[in-house]
Design a protein around this motif. Sequence first.
Motif, short mmCIF file in Angstrom:
data_model
loop_
_atom_site.label_atom_id
_atom_site.label_comp_id
_atom_site.label_asym_id
_atom_site.label_seq_id
_atom_site.Cartn_x
_atom_site.Cartn_y
_atom_site.Cartn_z
N ALA A 43 -1.93 -13.75 -11.75
CA ALA A 43 -1.34 -14.57 -10.69
C ALA A 43 -2.34 -14.67 -9.54
CB ALA A 43 -0.04 -13.96 -10.20
N VAL A 44 -2.39 -15.83 -8.91
CA VAL A 44 -3.34 -16.06 -7.82
C VAL A 44 -3.06 -15.11 -6.66
CG1 VAL A 44 -4.15 -17.73 -6.12
CG2 VAL A 44 -3.74 -18.46 -8.47
N PHE A 45 -1.79 -14.81 -6.39
CA PHE A 45 -1.49 -13.92 -5.26
C PHE A 45 -1.98 -12.50 -5.53
CE2 PHE A 45 2.35 -13.28 -7.80
CZ PHE A 45 2.57 -11.92 -7.69
N LEU A 46 -2.00 -12.07 -6.81
CA LEU A 46 -2.54 -10.76 -7.13
C LEU A 46 -4.05 -10.74 -6.95
CD1 LEU A 46 -2.30 -7.87 -8.17
CD2 LEU A 46 -2.37 -8.78 -10.50
N PHE A 95 1.20 -14.78 1.81
CA PHE A 95 2.33 -15.19 2.65
C PHE A 95 3.34 -15.99 1.84
CE2 PHE A 95 -1.46 -14.78 5.34
CZ PHE A 95 -1.02 -13.81 6.23
N LEU A 96 4.21 -16.66 2.54
CA LEU A 96 5.33 -17.36 1.92
C LEU A 96 4.88 -18.33 0.83
CD1 LEU A 96 8.35 -18.14 1.82
CD2 LEU A 96 7.91 -19.72 3.71
N GLN A 108 5.92 -18.89 -4.29
CA GLN A 108 6.32 -19.89 -5.27
C GLN A 108 5.85 -19.52 -6.67
OE1 GLN A 108 4.80 -23.84 -4.50
NE2 GLN A 108 6.16 -24.79 -6.00
N GLU A 109 4.67 -18.92 -6.77
CA GLU A 109 4.13 -18.53 -8.06
C GLU A 109 4.89 -17.36 -8.66
OE1 GLU A 109 -0.27 -17.61 -10.00
OE2 GLU A 109 0.09 -17.19 -7.88
N LEU A 155 6.57 -10.11 -2.25
CA LEU A 155 5.15 -10.20 -2.60
C LEU A 155 4.41 -8.88 -2.45
CD1 LEU A 155 4.30 -13.60 -0.89
CD2 LEU A 155 4.16 -13.14 -3.35
N ASN A 156 4.81 -8.07 -1.47
CA ASN A 156 3.99 -6.91 -1.11
C ASN A 156 4.69 -5.56 -1.25
OD1 ASN A 156 1.77 -8.61 -0.25
ND2 ASN A 156 3.00 -9.10 1.56
N GLN A 157 5.91 -5.47 -0.76
CA GLN A 157 6.55 -4.16 -0.66
C GLN A 157 7.17 -3.68 -1.97
OE1 GLN A 157 5.87 -2.58 2.07
NE2 GLN A 157 4.96 -4.45 2.91
#
Length: 259
Positions: A17-20, A30-31, A35-36, A103-105
């Motif tokens: 995933a791009v956020f990872l 962030f927000l 979506q992913e 996303l983070n916690q």
Amino acid sequence: MIGKAIYEGILLDCQFAVFLLAKILGRNVFLEALQELDEDVWRNLIFLKHYEGNVEDLGLSFATDERTLDSVTTTELKYHGQNIGVTNENKLEYVYLMADYKLNQRARDQTKAFIQGFRSMISADWIKVFSPPELQRYTNSYLLGGSIHNFMFLLYVDIPDLRRHTQYQNGYFDQHPIIKLLWQIVQEFSSDEKRAFLKFVTSCPKPPLGGFSYLEPPFTIRMISPNEQSIEGMGLVRAMLKLNTNSDKLGRLPSSSTW
């Protein structure tokens, strides 16, 4: 293991995933990145962010419920959050905290352990020049530089190139009748069957960028006796095909449904 595979140029049939990847690069997410991960939650938060009515009518609080097997766990997004209602005045704080939790916690410890392991093999200094999408294309050997040529290359399995860089053991060689028959059969496969065969013998359906000379470990075919235990005359360890001397063109290869 992921970092070691990338470091040694071993192809992996997976996509991050791009956020990872942004986290691996040391960037905040962030927000928009939600979506992913969870499009439904992202869509609900966007709706709430732009909601013009009375948010209190929605009955939200600074807590979230998650079902795990047969139990429901409530997690507070802030201190005493379960007792704090979401209003027009604090809805943006709620949107931020919910996105941060998702996303983070929620997977903080697992993500931290993964990144530490990854960076033990791949230094952050080596990859900091990449953006998350660029790093994704690199780690997956996919659409490098956005080139359609590279995309088509990854779909195409060059069987003659694979054959040129195949090693043989226990008596097999390139012009052995069984080996010649094997390559004839594989060459007649459809594109999907060739990718399935490649995944069967290397665990990845995509060829290495640069060709099979970069395949690690090299693809190897080992001769075994007809009496050795194997599946339909064949056995497999990573990048090694064990082929007995009774194989013929009428079905000794496993069907593509077994790949």
